[in-house]
Design a protein around this motif. Structure first.
Motif, PDB file in Angstrom:
ATOM      1  N   ALA A   1       0.853  -1.194   0.000  1.00 40.95           N
ATOM      2  CA  ALA A   1       0.000   0.000   0.000  1.00 40.95           C
ATOM      3  C   ALA A   1       0.888   1.242   0.000  1.00 40.95           C
ATOM      4  O   ALA A   1       1.957   1.238   0.608  1.00 40.95           O
ATOM      5  CB  ALA A   1      -0.893   0.001   1.233  1.00 40.95           C
ATOM      6  N   PRO A   2       0.456   2.315  -0.670  1.00 39.48           N
ATOM      7  CA  PRO A   2       1.303   3.513  -0.733  1.00 39.48           C
ATOM      8  C   PRO A   2       1.427   4.192   0.628  1.00 39.48           C
ATOM      9  O   PRO A   2       0.426   4.440   1.297  1.00 39.48           O
ATOM     10  CB  PRO A   2       0.577   4.422  -1.720  1.00 39.48           C
ATOM     11  CG  PRO A   2      -0.834   3.946  -1.725  1.00 39.48           C
ATOM     12  CD  PRO A   2      -0.786   2.476  -1.436  1.00 39.48           C
ATOM     13  N   ALA A   3       2.650   4.438   1.054  1.00 36.87           N
ATOM     14  CA  ALA A   3       2.896   5.099   2.325  1.00 36.87           C
ATOM     15  C   ALA A   3       3.252   6.568   2.087  1.00 36.87           C
ATOM     16  O   ALA A   3       2.782   7.452   2.787  1.00 36.87           O
ATOM     17  CB  ALA A   3       4.034   4.403   3.055  1.00 36.87           C
ATOM     18  N   TYR A   4       4.098   6.801   1.107  1.00 35.25           N
ATOM     19  CA  TYR A   4       4.518   8.164   0.789  1.00 35.25           C
ATOM     20  C   TYR A   4       4.475   8.348  -0.723  1.00 35.25           C
ATOM     21  O   TYR A   4       4.728   7.408  -1.469  1.00 35.25           O
ATOM     22  CB  TYR A   4       5.956   8.421   1.253  1.00 35.25           C
ATOM     23  CG  TYR A   4       6.107   8.478   2.756  1.00 35.25           C
ATOM     24  CD1 TYR A   4       6.022   9.686   3.432  1.00 35.25           C
ATOM     25  CD2 TYR A   4       6.334   7.314   3.480  1.00 35.25           C
ATOM     26  CE1 TYR A   4       6.163   9.733   4.808  1.00 35.25           C
ATOM     27  CE2 TYR A   4       6.465   7.350   4.860  1.00 35.25           C
ATOM     28  CZ  TYR A   4       6.382   8.574   5.524  1.00 35.25           C
ATOM     29  OH  TYR A   4       6.509   8.619   6.880  1.00 35.25           O
ATOM     30  N   ARG A   5       4.123   9.555  -1.122  1.00 39.74           N
ATOM     31  CA  ARG A   5       4.274   9.941  -2.519  1.00 39.74           C
ATOM     32  C   ARG A   5       5.019  11.249  -2.545  1.00 39.74           C
ATOM     33  O   ARG A   5       4.858  12.091  -1.671  1.00 39.74           O
ATOM     34  CB  ARG A   5       2.922  10.125  -3.216  1.00 39.74           C
ATOM     35  CG  ARG A   5       2.237   8.846  -3.570  1.00 39.74           C
ATOM     36  CD  ARG A   5       1.073   9.115  -4.521  1.00 39.74           C
ATOM     37  NE  ARG A   5       0.105   8.045  -4.384  1.00 39.74           N
ATOM     38  CZ  ARG A   5      -1.006   8.149  -3.670  1.00 39.74           C
ATOM     39  NH1 ARG A   5      -1.300   9.277  -3.068  1.00 39.74           N
ATOM     40  NH2 ARG A   5      -1.824   7.130  -3.569  1.00 39.74           N
ATOM     41  N   GLU A   6       5.823  11.402  -3.566  1.00 41.02           N
ATOM     42  CA  GLU A   6       6.599  12.632  -3.689  1.00 41.02           C
ATOM     43  C   GLU A   6       6.642  12.976  -5.153  1.00 41.02           C
ATOM     44  O   GLU A   6       6.929  12.115  -5.991  1.00 41.02           O
ATOM     45  CB  GLU A   6       8.013  12.359  -3.181  1.00 41.02           C
ATOM     46  CG  GLU A   6       8.978  13.481  -3.432  1.00 41.02           C
ATOM     47  CD  GLU A   6      10.379  13.115  -2.932  1.00 41.02           C
ATOM     48  OE1 GLU A   6      11.057  14.011  -2.453  1.00 41.02           O
ATOM     49  OE2 GLU A   6      10.773  11.935  -3.022  1.00 41.02           O
ATOM     50  N   LYS A   7       6.343  14.232  -5.477  1.00 37.17           N
ATOM     51  CA  LYS A   7       6.392  14.594  -6.877  1.00 37.17           C
ATOM     52  C   LYS A   7       7.809  14.993  -7.230  1.00 37.17           C
ATOM     53  O   LYS A   7       8.373  15.910  -6.651  1.00 37.17           O
ATOM     54  CB  LYS A   7       5.438  15.741  -7.188  1.00 37.17           C
ATOM     55  CG  LYS A   7       5.208  15.864  -8.672  1.00 37.17           C
ATOM     56  CD  LYS A   7       4.078  16.795  -9.003  1.00 37.17           C
ATOM     57  CE  LYS A   7       3.869  16.798 -10.497  1.00 37.17           C
ATOM     58  NZ  LYS A   7       2.898  17.811 -10.903  1.00 37.17           N
ATOM     59  N   GLU A   8       8.374  14.247  -8.136  1.00 35.62           N
ATOM     60  CA  GLU A   8       9.730  14.529  -8.545  1.00 35.62           C
ATOM     61  C   GLU A   8       9.811  14.388 -10.049  1.00 35.62           C
ATOM     62  O   GLU A   8       9.240  13.457 -10.622  1.00 35.62           O
ATOM     63  CB  GLU A   8      10.681  13.533  -7.865  1.00 35.62           C
ATOM     64  CG  GLU A   8      11.896  14.212  -7.326  1.00 35.62           C
ATOM     65  CD  GLU A   8      12.850  13.205  -6.692  1.00 35.62           C
ATOM     66  OE1 GLU A   8      13.830  13.645  -6.135  1.00 35.62           O
ATOM     67  OE2 GLU A   8      12.608  11.999  -6.776  1.00 35.62           O
ATOM     68  N   PHE A   9      10.509  15.297 -10.684  1.00 35.93           N
ATOM     69  CA  PHE A   9      10.602  15.297 -12.140  1.00 35.93           C
ATOM     70  C   PHE A   9       9.222  15.228 -12.777  1.00 35.93           C
ATOM     71  O   PHE A   9       9.010  14.526 -13.764  1.00 35.93           O
ATOM     72  CB  PHE A   9      11.498  14.160 -12.635  1.00 35.93           C
ATOM     73  CG  PHE A   9      12.877  14.210 -12.067  1.00 35.93           C
ATOM     74  CD1 PHE A   9      13.646  15.354 -12.198  1.00 35.93           C
ATOM     75  CD2 PHE A   9      13.387  13.144 -11.357  1.00 35.93           C
ATOM     76  CE1 PHE A   9      14.917  15.428 -11.651  1.00 35.93           C
ATOM     77  CE2 PHE A   9      14.659  13.209 -10.806  1.00 35.93           C
ATOM     78  CZ  PHE A   9      15.424  14.358 -10.958  1.00 35.93           C
ATOM     79  N   GLY A  10       8.271  15.930 -12.164  1.00 33.57           N
ATOM     80  CA  GLY A  10       6.949  16.058 -12.771  1.00 33.57           C
ATOM     81  C   GLY A  10       6.061  14.850 -12.597  1.00 33.57           C
ATOM     82  O   GLY A  10       4.946  14.829 -13.099  1.00 33.57           O
TER      83      GLY A  10
END
Lengths: 263, 651
Positions: B26-35
């Protein structure tokens, strides 16, 4: 500023005895200098000294009547700008030359144009090899966007951006081509102090991080003296000085022609 | 080791293990990187965290060590906090916009030997600090940009790499340490911004945070997979409880925006289900919407106005499940189709189930705006010393003027002097190395002095009036609650910040900061030119605008017999924005009134001696630490005072 990890290499481009005239007007007379791999080289001079003409010769936009330009050890004959681009020379312009109605992202994407290999057919369908290729190019472009810290304007039409940011987008487009030699025509013209500081940092960072050789024209003496390794001084189409910023500053001809009387 | 102790996940490293086991993909963290949004699932987070922990251990990180964490909200910085806890250490997140001297105090006071920071900006600050505080031996950075030539600093990846090698050689390297930690151990140290004096290090235990997080989540119906956008400072207890404690305890997905500038776009892309915003952020949202609507076409403008009026009338009632006529229901449904849903979508709030605002009093217009759109916006009252939650609005029982009912397991009482006291599972262990302050704030049987004056109303909701120590009296004995007056003024979009004076004086006077966006737009529409904040603030038109708003507030105050005597008679618009860099606001943007009164003593005198204007010269600190000077004449305005309105009592 500690920039120890930079290595200055061999001659990347040399200009020998270049002369360029438009009818009776002599724009450049017998100019010679060279640019080493990895350095920041500045061309300075008063208005009309022939700086932009010099850049246009290197870029293949003008063709000098006399003299030779040698790039990566190969003397060049008449060359078109797109051939220069294919050889790894990218540039920005004194007056911003972006597609105003297109987004930042799309503008920088055009910098990848020469590297697109899939044919018109697939590109028109936006499918198959074209799609795979575009993803790859987009990755490079996103790195440029991240590098120049313009994520927040990624999807905005560049016409709406402030001047300083437009300049940055233009630099981004040049960087997207992954150039070996980057020509910057007055990258800081018309900017305020803060924008200039930012731009200086980006120019130095490009030089440090990617090892890109940079040749820039600039009016702001403070900027030139701070960031360049060597400086060529032109006046009325003639070279009147060449050397480190300190040497150029001490050169009496240069002082007389450009900097005015010593302060 | 006691029996069964290992089964209860009572620390964050144990909760991470549990989550990796029970919902590893399950997703714990998301981070927007390089769009692109990069997702890290719980197993990956566990692996990354353990690698870092083992690496830190190799660098000499010992149990009890403090780890300074500085930067914008980044998954890797959250993992760093967990990594420190795996080793029995205590993370100390620090405000990323603090200048080096402020940070130095925390580093020194916490006796930290390790720091993990986001980028070059923070590395530079810590290197500067290192000169004064040589105990700070190890600095680890996340983003290598610009750091190629730095010596004696290590990259996050290089530490992890060494950690991975160590874990390969000794797979159970971390296990004993993780198992040994107990829920009652210190989990984190958060320095309170402190409206007075030096910041204090509030030590919270795992139990404090975990129990509070679980209780609040249960009360709000949060569940694993709820999305949260983390954009408020990691050093702030709110972010720590929402992103870190509830993230681990409930299994929320923590989404980190690409950069502070892209927040609005990122919010829209994520569409959080659980949302927190301080009033000023909500206010900015509404200001943006209002300005954009004024530029829209006539039809859209009219539709917007019509349906927003309807929403104001029935939106909140619908949300609270109160009766609403069928005709209004149908119209509201149409409005939802045409206005509310698209607007919520543009703001990124379409999916919000629970939204909170806190920190400062929220204006009725702001609060009702969001509620009328059908967003379940609530208030909570909290403190670092309580692990945030003291009271919160229950779902479907939301009242603007209160901060809600006690959170689960929290007890409240009001002291004789009106101060609010609370006791509960979230009550902090101690102020680090400051037993005197601990004893002053926390009684032996666990009651905490909040420092706020308030009362509990008929419905059992808590109402906060002001900071207990700020409540004063005019010379004629009238009650003077500065924040109460300031908040009334701050609810006007044109006014950004207010400082009211009056304690021990014969009338109330105020400093005003105008809102540059709102007043700038107002000025533009009236062809009033200005080049800077200072120029705008000095325009007589602006003074008149503010006078009008002050007089409205005076009229409101006149209707309250307790407050009628505390109307504002004189005011001025400050030529500079109050700023945390100048020490005028705390890092959480609370007014430091004592400091301001001292710094602008001449202005305060002018407010009371009847002069029409005064010359001022004051220093400002720019973001890069350089100093500048603001100088000019400040005009002082007089406002009309309304006679007290006596409300007739029935019978």
């Amino acid at each position: 500023m500690a920039r120890a990890s930079r290595a200055i290499g061999d001659v990347l481009l040399s200009v020998e005895n270049i002369s360029l005239g438009f009818g009776g007007v002599k724009a450049l007379t017998d100019i010679s200098f060279d640019i080493h791999k990895g350095e920041v080289r500045a061309i300075i001079g008063p208005n009309g000294a022939g700086k932009s003409s010099m850049l246009n010769c290197i870029n293949g936009f003008y063709h000098p009547q006399q003299g030779t330009i040698t790039y990566k050890g190969v003397p060049r004959s008449r060359m078109k700008p797109h051939e220069a681009a294919a050889q790894g020379i990218a540039r920005t312009f004194q007056n911003i030359a972006l597609f105003k109605g297109m987004s930042t992202l799309d503008n920088i994407m055009t910098g990848r144009n020469l590297r697109m290999k899939s044919g018109l057919f697939w590109q028109a369908l936006h499918w198959g090899p074209a799609l795979r290729e575009e993803i790859e190019h987009r990755r490079v472009v996103e790195r440029v966007i991240d590098f120049l810290e313009i994520q927040h304007v990624r999807k905005m039409p560049v016409g709406q951006l402030p001047y300083g940011l437009q300049k940055r987008v233009e630099l981004g487009r040049a960087l997207a081509a992954e150039p070996e030699l980057l020509l910057l025509d007055e990258p800081m013209a018309g900017m305020n102090i803060e924008e200039k500081q930012d731009m200086c940092r980006f120019v130095l960072d490009v030089n440090d991080t990617f090892g890109t050789t940079i040749c820039l024209i600039e009016h702001d003496m403070g900027v030139v003296m701070d960031i360049s390794d060597r400086v060529v001084v032109l006046d009325y189409g003639k070279k009147i000085g060449d050397g480190t910023p300190e040497a150029v500053k001490a050169n009496p001809d240069v002082v007389a022609a450009y900097l005015g009387t010593a302060h | 080791m006691n029996q069964g102790g290992a089964d209860i996940a009572d620390t964050f490293p144990k909760l991470l293990d549990r989550n990796a086991r029970t919902m590893g993909d399950a997703p714990a963290y998301r981070e927007k990187e390089f769009g692109i949004w990069q997702t890290y699932d719980w197993s990956r987070v566990r692996e990354e965290t353990r690698a870092l922990a083992a690496g830190l251990a190799g660098l000499g990180f010992r149990p009890g060590d403090k780890l300074i964490v500085v930067g914008d909200n980044r998954p890797r910085l959250y993992w760093a906090m967990n990594a420190a806890q795996c080793l029995g250490g205590i993370p100390v997140p620090v405000y990323q916009d603090a200048v080096a001297s402020e940070m130095a105090y925390v580093v020194e006071h916490a006796e930290a030997r390790f720091a993990i920071v986001e980028n070059q900006e923070q590395v530079d600050k810590l290197l500067e600090i290192q000169r004064q505080v040589p105990a700070l031996a190890t600095i680890v950075y996340e983003d290598p940009r610009g750091l190629r030539d730095y010596r004696d600093v290590a990259s996050y990846e290089s530490v992890q790499e060494k950690g991975r090698a160590a874990l390969k050689a000794t797979p159970d390297l971390l296990d004993a340490g993780i198992a040994a930690a107990k829920g009652s151990d210190a989990s984190v140290m958060l320095y309170t911004s402190g409206t007075t004096g030096r910041p204090k290090g509030v030590v919270l235990s795992f139990d404090n945070l975990r129990l509070t997080a679980e209780n609040a989540a249960r009360a709000d119906g949060l569940r694993a997979g709820d999305d949260l956008v983390s954009y408020l400072p990691m050093a702030w207890v709110g972010d720590h409880i929402f992103s870190y404690a509830q993230g681990h305890a409930v299994g929320l997905t923590v989404n980190c925006p690409e950069s502070p500038d892209t927040l609005q776009a990122d919010l829209r892309e994520i569409g959080p289900t659980y949302y927190f915003a301080p009033p000023r952020v909500l206010e900015n949202m509404i200001t943006t919407v209002t300005i954009r609507m004024e530029d829209a076409g006539a039809f859209k403008r009219r539709a917007f106005r019509y349906f927003m009026d309807l929403a104001r009338r029935v939106g909140s009632r619908l949300l609270d499940g109160q009766p609403v006529s069928l005709a209004d229901r149908l119209q509201y449904a149409l409005g939802n189709l045409l206005v509310y849903a698209p607007l919520k979508n543009a703001l990124g709030l379409s999916r919000v189930r629970v939204a909170y605002t806190a920190g400062e009093a929220v204006g009725p217009d702001i609060f009702n705006f969001f509620r009328s759109l059908g967003i379940n916006m609530k208030q909570l009252y909290g403190q670092t010393e309580a692990s945030v939650f003291v009271t919160q609005h229950p779902n479907r029982d939301v009242r603007l003027e209160t901060v809600g009912k006690p959170s689960p397991d929290v007890e409240l009482k009001i002291a004789d002097n009106g101060e609010v006291l609370f006791r509960g599972p979230g009550v902090f262990l101690e102020y680090y190395k400051n037993p005197a302050a601990t004893a002053e704030t926390k009684t032996a049987d666990g009651w905490v002095h909040s420092g706020d004056a308030g009362f509990i109303d008929e419905a059992g909701h808590l109402r906060i009036i002001d900071r207990a120590k700020d409540v004063g009296k005019l010379v004629d004995g009238t009650l003077f609650a500065p924040k109460y007056i300031e908040n009334k003024l701050k609810f006007f979009p044109h006014i950004n910040e207010v400082v009211a004076f009056g304690d021990g004086r014969d009338h109330v006077a105020a400093f005003v900061n105008v809102d540059l966006t709102a007043v700038g737009d107002w000025a533009e529409r009236r062809d009033i030119s200005y080049a800077s904040y200072q120029e705008l603030a000095a325009r007589p038109e602006v003074l008149a605008l503010i006078r009008g708003e002050i007089e409205q507030v005076n009229a409101e105050l006149a209707t309250d017999p307790r407050m009628a005597g505390a109307q504002i008679r004189r005011f001025l618009v400050l030529p500079k924005l109050l700023d945390a860099d100048d020490g005028e606001l705390t890092r959480t943007r609370k007014v430091r009134r004592g400091f301001i009164a001292e710094r602008y003593a001449a202005l305060v005198t002018a407010l009371y001696d009847g002069s029409a204007s005064i010359h001022i010269r004051t220093e400002v600190t720019f973001e890069d630490g350089r100093k500048g000077v603001v100088e000019g004449d400040v005009a002082i305005g007089d406002a009309t005072v309304h006679p007290a309105v006596l409300l007739k009592k029935a019978g």
